[in-house]
Design an enzyme around this catalytic site. Structure first.
Site, PDB file in Angstrom:
ATOM      1  N   LYS A 157      10.170   0.656  -4.762  1.00  0.00           N
ATOM      2  CA  LYS A 157       8.980   1.478  -4.996  1.00  0.00           C
ATOM      3  C   LYS A 157       8.437   1.865  -3.621  1.00  0.00           C
ATOM      4  CE  LYS A 157       4.894   1.632  -5.194  1.00  0.00           C
ATOM      5  NZ  LYS A 157       4.148   2.557  -4.294  1.00  0.00           N
ATOM      6  N   GLU A 171       5.369  -9.250   4.065  1.00  0.00           N
ATOM      7  CA  GLU A 171       5.234  -8.928   5.487  1.00  0.00           C
ATOM      8  C   GLU A 171       4.051  -8.015   5.595  1.00  0.00           C
ATOM      9  OE1 GLU A 171       8.835  -7.879   7.696  1.00  0.00           O
ATOM     10  OE2 GLU A 171       9.787  -8.546   5.868  1.00  0.00           O
ATOM     11  N   CYS A 216       2.732  -1.946  12.240  1.00  0.00           N
ATOM     12  CA  CYS A 216       2.132  -3.239  11.880  1.00  0.00           C
ATOM     13  C   CYS A 216       2.019  -4.153  13.086  1.00  0.00           C
ATOM     14  CB  CYS A 216       2.934  -3.893  10.783  1.00  0.00           C
ATOM     15  SG  CYS A 216       4.670  -3.977  11.193  1.00  0.00           S
ATOM     16  N   GLU A 257      -7.547  -4.885  11.599  1.00  0.00           N
ATOM     17  CA  GLU A 257      -6.421  -3.964  11.748  1.00  0.00           C
ATOM     18  C   GLU A 257      -6.914  -2.549  11.486  1.00  0.00           C
ATOM     19  OE1 GLU A 257      -3.182  -3.907   8.793  1.00  0.00           O
ATOM     20  OE2 GLU A 257      -1.822  -3.934  10.509  1.00  0.00           O
TER      21      GLU A 257
HETATM   22  P1  NAD Z   1      -0.612  -0.978   1.235  1.00  0.00           P
HETATM   23  O1  NAD Z   1      -0.621  -2.446   1.123  1.00  0.00           O
HETATM   24  O2  NAD Z   1      -1.779  -0.219   0.756  1.00  0.00           O
HETATM   25  O3  NAD Z   1       0.628  -0.350   0.456  1.00  0.00           O
HETATM   26  C1  NAD Z   1       1.914  -0.850   0.633  1.00  0.00           C
HETATM   27  C2  NAD Z   1       2.685  -0.674  -0.652  1.00  0.00           C
HETATM   28  O4  NAD Z   1       2.058  -1.453  -1.674  1.00  0.00           O
HETATM   29  C3  NAD Z   1       2.729   0.770  -1.165  1.00  0.00           C
HETATM   30  O5  NAD Z   1       3.997   1.039  -1.706  1.00  0.00           O
HETATM   31  C4  NAD Z   1       1.667   0.765  -2.246  1.00  0.00           C
HETATM   32  O6  NAD Z   1       1.893   1.707  -3.253  1.00  0.00           O
HETATM   33  C5  NAD Z   1       1.795  -0.640  -2.801  1.00  0.00           C
HETATM   34  N1  NAD Z   1       0.562  -1.097  -3.452  1.00  0.00           N
HETATM   35  C6  NAD Z   1      -0.718  -0.729  -3.167  1.00  0.00           C
HETATM   36  N2  NAD Z   1      -1.576  -1.337  -4.010  1.00  0.00           N
HETATM   37  C7  NAD Z   1      -0.844  -2.094  -4.861  1.00  0.00           C
HETATM   38  C8  NAD Z   1      -1.172  -2.940  -5.958  1.00  0.00           C
HETATM   39  N3  NAD Z   1      -2.428  -3.141  -6.346  1.00  0.00           N
HETATM   40  N4  NAD Z   1      -0.159  -3.567  -6.595  1.00  0.00           N
HETATM   41  C9  NAD Z   1       1.129  -3.376  -6.206  1.00  0.00           C
HETATM   42  N5  NAD Z   1       1.491  -2.577  -5.196  1.00  0.00           N
HETATM   43  C10 NAD Z   1       0.519  -1.941  -4.514  1.00  0.00           C
HETATM   44  O7  NAD Z   1      -0.298  -0.697   2.761  1.00  0.00           O
HETATM   45  P2  NAD Z   1      -0.121   0.714   3.468  1.00  0.00           P
HETATM   46  O8  NAD Z   1      -1.465   1.262   3.746  1.00  0.00           O
HETATM   47  O9  NAD Z   1       0.866   1.549   2.754  1.00  0.00           O
HETATM   48  O10 NAD Z   1       0.595   0.271   4.830  1.00  0.00           O
HETATM   49  C11 NAD Z   1      -0.131  -0.177   5.918  1.00  0.00           C
HETATM   50  C12 NAD Z   1      -0.090  -1.680   5.980  1.00  0.00           C
HETATM   51  O11 NAD Z   1       1.246  -2.140   6.040  1.00  0.00           O
HETATM   52  C13 NAD Z   1      -0.738  -2.217   7.216  1.00  0.00           C
HETATM   53  O12 NAD Z   1      -1.568  -3.299   6.879  1.00  0.00           O
HETATM   54  C14 NAD Z   1       0.412  -2.688   8.065  1.00  0.00           C
HETATM   55  O13 NAD Z   1       0.116  -3.696   8.962  1.00  0.00           O
HETATM   56  C15 NAD Z   1       1.377  -3.118   7.045  1.00  0.00           C
HETATM   57  N6  NAD Z   1       2.738  -3.130   7.578  1.00  0.00           N
HETATM   58  C16 NAD Z   1       3.296  -4.348   7.832  1.00  0.00           C
HETATM   59  C17 NAD Z   1       4.575  -4.434   8.349  1.00  0.00           C
HETATM   60  C18 NAD Z   1       5.205  -5.778   8.626  1.00  0.00           C
HETATM   61  O14 NAD Z   1       6.421  -5.838   8.757  1.00  0.00           O
HETATM   62  N7  NAD Z   1       4.471  -6.852   8.685  1.00  0.00           N
HETATM   63  C19 NAD Z   1       5.284  -3.263   8.620  1.00  0.00           C
HETATM   64  C20 NAD Z   1       4.682  -2.027   8.344  1.00  0.00           C
HETATM   65  C21 NAD Z   1       3.401  -1.987   7.810  1.00  0.00           C
END
Ligand code: NAD
Ligand code: MN
Length: 498
Positions: free
Chosen positions: A191, A267, A302, A400
């Site tokens: 997804k 992650e 991230c 962040e």
């Molecule tokens: P997000 O958590 O909002 O979304 C990530 C994914 O989760 C998306 O596919 C989204 O549709 C899904 N999602 C959102 N709400 C959900 C729910 N209630 N239930 C199930 N799935 C849900 O994050 P984002 O804004 O897309 O990405 C930015 C974040 O990702 C930052 O916090 C960043 O640090 C993190 N990130 C971490 C890494 C790592 O390896 N640690 C790498 C890249 C990004």
């Protein structure tokens, strides 16, 4: 490709075609509800294409396709050498379609196409190749039982792996999960983030072209609260690998507890510190990499080095170097090879970044950037922004931001620098700049993070695990260790007459 001009990219972008349907059981299909959502280019505000808005019913279909494929062994029990050949073919196909894959990510989430075509897309091919090559080179174990007993300890694939990925490196995050999970013999239901589903859909098509059997890799675009949650709560998903925010990572742990106790590998977020000591000899390189560490990919990384701790004796001079670099990085059209920074993923993220910037103006010393801008009168762009003399407890130093915003904090002693660096809910990465070997090792020992980069930033390779400590989550992508997430240990004990 190197040598592509602005006009070349614009021409290619005009003629590119998008896959907007879900990819389930080897076919592109609409969502069962018929619903779609718009995929938007944040650099222009234009709609790229309509994308299938999958929900729980679509997730069900994808999971059962993955399950059928897993149970009949079309992939899970295929000879390792044959699985290797298919994933190698996929790597080759990604390389053949490098410019298209790069453009999809650039158009969908605003990153520079020149970065996508030199970093993201070749990275995806490289990671698929790397895991493909591992398939017939990883051995299992025999326990030291003695005659009469033969105890085999093997790593077996889990079944159906759900993967939920973010928008900042859409193709690479999909790859990090899928390459390792597929190499281990699983089926995958991916997804992608709703902001950037296009490259994952094309990836699934290329995988089919490479010979990956139907149902083994399914891509179901949709929103987090519907499609993402349905995958997290699904009773027939064996493992959920997630990259995204800390808040949603916690939810996936809850989904697991509420459903079938699936393994969850989060992650999540970061607020990575970069420590620059006065005994660092090459302060020009340190400044180049400090700027890269926070401004690359618009700071939407991230592991971005968003907290910069500088020894007080060199702090002012070092900040001057950073200001010069920030001023040279003007946001521009992501398709223009001369641009040094692209667009922020969407309006919501841009507004979130600007809230931090606006409140920071009254709590710290803004020395570069600080404005939201447009390019050619359009789009979501934020200038590279630096705040100096940020206080330890300021949100600029603690939260962040996920944008091109750097917090500079002076320190007086090594111990103080380490204490401030470690005083965070996150622990993804850190950088240390010093030419004193003992200090480099001593400080690295004390930093409570998943990756310490010494005299560089963001060290990352297929060979080394990537992931965090504390609320940055405990999942690890990359390296052979990632295969451990997608397999279970199985013991087979055989009695024989010695
Ligand atoms: P997000 O958590 O909002 O979304 C990530 C994914 O989760 C998306 O596919 C989204 O549709 C899904 N999602 C959102 N709400 C959900 C729910 N209630 N239930 C199930 N799935 C849900 O994050 P984002 O804004 O897309 O990405 C930015 C974040 O990702 C930052 O916090 C960043 O640090 C993190 N990130 C971490 C890494 C790592 O390896 N640690 C790498 C890249 C990004
Ligand atoms: Mn988009």
């Amino acid at each position: 490709m190197m040598g592509y001009s602005y006009q070349d990219w614009k021409t290619r972008a005009e003629s590119i075609s998008f896959r907007g349907q879900a990819f389930v059981d080897g076919k592109f299909v609409d969502a069962i509800s018929g619903k779609t959502f718009d995929s938007i280019n944040p650099a222009t505000g234009e709609i790229l294409t309509a994308v299938a808005e999958c929900g729980a019913a679509d997730i069900d279909l994808a999971v059962s396709a993955g399950r059928r494929a897993f149970e009949d062994g079309r992939w899970s029990r295929m000879a390792p050498g044959d699985r290797k050949e298919i994933l190698l073919k996929l790597a080759a196909l990604i390389r053949e379609n490098l410019e298209e894959m790069a453009l999809l990510d650039s158009l969908d989430m605003g990153k520079l196409v020149s970065d996508a075509v030199t970093i993201d897309a070749p990275g995806s091919a490289h990671f698929f190749q790397w895991y493909a090559e591992a398939i017939d080179k990883v051995y299992d174990e025999v326990a030291p039982t003695g005659p009469g007993d033969l105890a085999l300890i093997s790593r077996v694939p889990l079944g159906v792996v759900g993967a939920v990925t973010p928008w900042n490196f859409p193709l690479d995050m999909a790859t990090w999960k899928a390459a390792a999970a597929l190499a281990a013999g699983n089926s995958v239901v991916l997804k992608p983030a709703e902001q950037s589903p296009l490259s994952a859909l094309r990836l699934a098509e290329l995988a089919a072209e490479a010979g990956l059997p139907d149902g083994v890799l399914n891509v179901v675009p949709g929103f987090g609260a519907t499609a993402g949650q349905a995958l997290g709560l699904h009773m027939d998903v064996d493992c959920l690998t997630f990259t995204g925010s800390t808040g949603i990572g916690k939810r996936f742990m809850q989904y697991s507890g509420q459903s079938n106790l699936k393994q969850v590998w989060p992650e999540t977020g970061g607020k990575s510190p970069n420590l620059v000591f006065a005994d660092c000899e090459d302060l020009e390189a340190a400044a180049d990499m400090a700027a890269f560490g926070i401004f690359f990919n618009q700071g939407e990384v991230c592991s971005a080095n968003s907290r910069l701790y500088v020894e007080r004796s060199i702090k002012d001079a070092f900040v001057e170097k950073l200001i010069e670099r920030a001023k040279a990085i003007r946001p521009g059209d992501p398709l223009d090879p001369k641009s040094k920074m692209g667009a922020i993923v969407d309006e919501k993220q841009t507004a979130g970044i600007m809230r931090f910037v606006e409140s920071g103006k009254s709590t710290a010393n803004l020395v570069a950037g600080g404005e939201q801008v447009t390019v050619n009168g359009k789009g979501c762009f934020v200038q590279p922004t630096i705040f100096d003399d940020v206080k330890h407890g300021d949100p600029l130093a603690r939260d962040e931001i996920f944008g091109p915003v750097l917090a500079v904090i002076p320190f007086d002693s090594e111990q103080e620098a380490v204490e401030m660096a470690n005083d965070s809910i996150y622990g993804l990465a850190a950088s240390v700049w010093t030419d004193n070997l003992s200090r480099a090792c001593r400080v690295s020992d004390k930093l409570n993070v998943g990756t310490v980069s010494v005299n560089t930033v963001d060290a990352l390779s297929a060979m080394t695990p990537f992931g965090g400590m504390k609320q940055s989550g405990f999942g690890r992508d990359l390296s052979l260790h990632s295969l451990e997430k997608y397999t279970a240990l199985k013991t087979t004990w055989i009695k024989y007459k010695p």
